[in-house]
Design an enzyme around this catalytic site. Structure first.
Site, PDB file in Angstrom:
ATOM      1  N   LYS A   1      46.579  59.479  43.309  1.00 37.47           N
ATOM      2  CA  LYS A   1      46.565  61.632  42.607  1.00 37.47           C
ATOM      3  C   LYS A   1      47.433  62.663  43.646  1.00 37.47           C
ATOM      4  CE  LYS A   1      42.485  59.823  39.330  1.00 37.47           C
ATOM      5  NZ  LYS A   1      41.543  60.389  39.502  1.00 37.47           N
TER       6      LYS A   1
ATOM      7  N   HIS B   1      52.872  33.071  20.335  1.00 36.80           N
ATOM      8  CA  HIS B   1      54.077  33.580  20.487  1.00 36.80           C
ATOM      9  C   HIS B   1      54.887  34.050  21.827  1.00 36.80           C
ATOM     10  CE1 HIS B   1      54.227  31.464  16.595  1.00 36.80           C
ATOM     11  NE2 HIS B   1      53.103  32.399  16.353  1.00 36.80           N
TER      12      HIS B   1
ATOM     13  N   GLU C   1      38.909  48.655  36.256  1.00 32.66           N
ATOM     14  CA  GLU C   1      38.529  49.683  37.372  1.00 32.66           C
ATOM     15  C   GLU C   1      37.020  49.500  37.950  1.00 32.66           C
ATOM     16  OE1 GLU C   1      39.209  53.517  35.070  1.00 32.66           O
ATOM     17  OE2 GLU C   1      40.671  54.365  36.810  1.00 32.66           O
TER      18      GLU C   1
END
Ligand code: PA5
Length: 405
Positions: free
Chosen positions: A395, A282, A261
């Site tokens: 937003k 894995h 960010e």
């Protein structure tokens, strides 16, 4: 306690770049002016939190609502706590199924709620809070005894909502952004409720910061950014952080948010990946070793000398007898060394950070290291580490779609 972070990513990684002059000047300015750095040089704010922490320690469970920087730092810190008397639960999403499951599982009478939102306008956190308020109200429980809000001292929705229920509201510093807020009450209060020593956490952060005074350009965080700039110029665009310590799993997620960010702007940045040893051996390791050579790695290890869980076996099978008189920690130690060696053998740029202990001091030190490295990198990339303009569009659209729903 000492921590040595050596930026041995690559033998050819140079620490001198064209941006060095700008970096020196930017770091000097930040060192003197950044509110976060002033905050960690004192501890009166911690003393003031003691009373609130005591109030919440009376609960069996404490739910922490918030997202991004208002959640990950506190969660990473609380992951250090061994069986706290009060169990902290961090909820950063708005999946109704998760909340249904939560309300089935916990007794609201013995549960406190801390709601954290710097802006006080984050839709997810407002929704989480209103859902919880309705649950507590439905059981006629005294809301003001169970809830606490942390938000900026501004006119905002979260504060208004808190006032309407007479909920105690603590001020979030206006000049310290979410992803840098772990050193403020946002990270410290949950940690205090979990019984952690937050003075030690601050000391670790401060010691890391102080070494900037004596060695601005040689500081491991400055060097880390310089090395990563060189790696970036060689096409290494992905930064993998892989601790071999479960307690640092959320720390890697915290780093991922801080890095992504703060730096992903104007077409610039490197992509952070959080991994966990041995689990990701894995899962992602095949790609790390044999996929595109676009990654560099920071592997964090510890001794794993715990004598617990020694295996005794008399079975004469080579795959089992190997474990005789060996501990779980010894297997962990062998695996972390094997990964380091395999990465090196495959030509992957690697920084190895070894931590003698895992505690509040060390986590404070490591978090400050990464804050500094992020800020140094933002200077080299010439981006503003403190905003996140690209996520604003989503937003606005969310509000429109919700209105129309
Ligand atoms: O780091 C940041 O600034 C963000 O991740 C914020 O923490 C996140 O968006 C939540 O914001 P707020 O604390 O205002 O609710």
């Amino acid at each position: 306690m000492t921590i040595t972070i050596t930026n041995n990513f690559h033998e050819n990684a140079s620490s001198e770049t064209l941006g060095s002059l700008k970096l020196r000047s930017d770091l000097t300015t930040l060192k003197e002016t950044l509110p976060l750095f002033k905050l960690v040089r004192q501890d009166q704010d911690i003393t003031m939190l003691e009373e609130v922490a005591q109030r919440f320690k009376h609960f069996k469970n404490v739910i922490v609502l918030g997202t991004g920087g208002s959640s990950l730092g506190g969660r990473a810190l609380c992951d250090l706590a061994d069986e706290p008397e009060t169990t902290l639960h961090f909820y950063d999403n708005i999946d109704p199924h998760t909340f249904k499951r939560l309300f089935k599982k916990i007794d609201l009478k013995t549960t406190g709620v801390i709601v954290i939102s710097k802006s006080g306008s984050t839709a997810e956190t407002l929704m989480q809070k209103m859902v919880c308020l309705q649950q507590w109200a439905a059981q006629s429980l005294p809301i003001k005894d169970h809830f606490l809000v942390i938000t900026e001292p501004t006119e905002n929705a979260m504060r208004n909502l808190a006032q309407s229920y007479d909920i105690q509201t603590l001020d979030h510093p206006t000049d310290i952004g979410g992803r840098f807020a772990v050193f403020t009450l946002v990270g410290l209060l949950p940690a205090m409720i979990a019984g952690l020593n937050v003075y030690q956490f601050r000391n670790g952060a401060l010691d890391c910061l102080k070494s900037l005074d004596t060695s601005l350009m040689e500081h491991p965080a400055t060097q880390g950014a310089l090395h990563q700039q060189t790696l970036l110029s060689q096409g290494k665009t992905i930064s993998v952080l892989m601790p071999y310590i479960d307690r640092l799993n959320t720390f890697a997620l915290w780093y991922r948010q801080l890095w992504a960010e703060s730096l992903g702007k104007n077409g610039k940045g490197t992509t952070p990946i959080a991994a966990l040893g041995t689990v990701d051996q894995h899962s992602q390791l095949q790609l790390f070793l044999d996929g595109p050579k676009d990654k560099f790695f920071t592997v964090i290890t510890t001794h794993h000398m715990d004598p617990e869980f020694t295996i005794t076996t008399h079975l004469n099978h080579s795959n089992i007898s190997l474990f005789d008189q060996k501990t779980m920690g010894q297997l962990m130690a062998a695996e972390q060394q094997a990964t380091i060696d395999t990465l090196k053998n495959n030509g992957c740029p690697l920084r190895h950070i070894h931590l003698d202990e895992i505690n509040e001091y060390i986590l404070g030190y490591m978090m400050m290291h990464y804050v500094l490295e992020t800020l140094a990198m933002s200077s080299l990339l010439n981006v503003n580490a403190f905003d996140q303009p690209a996520v604003e569009e989503g937003k606005i659209l969310t509000r429109q779609y919700l209105k129309a729903a």
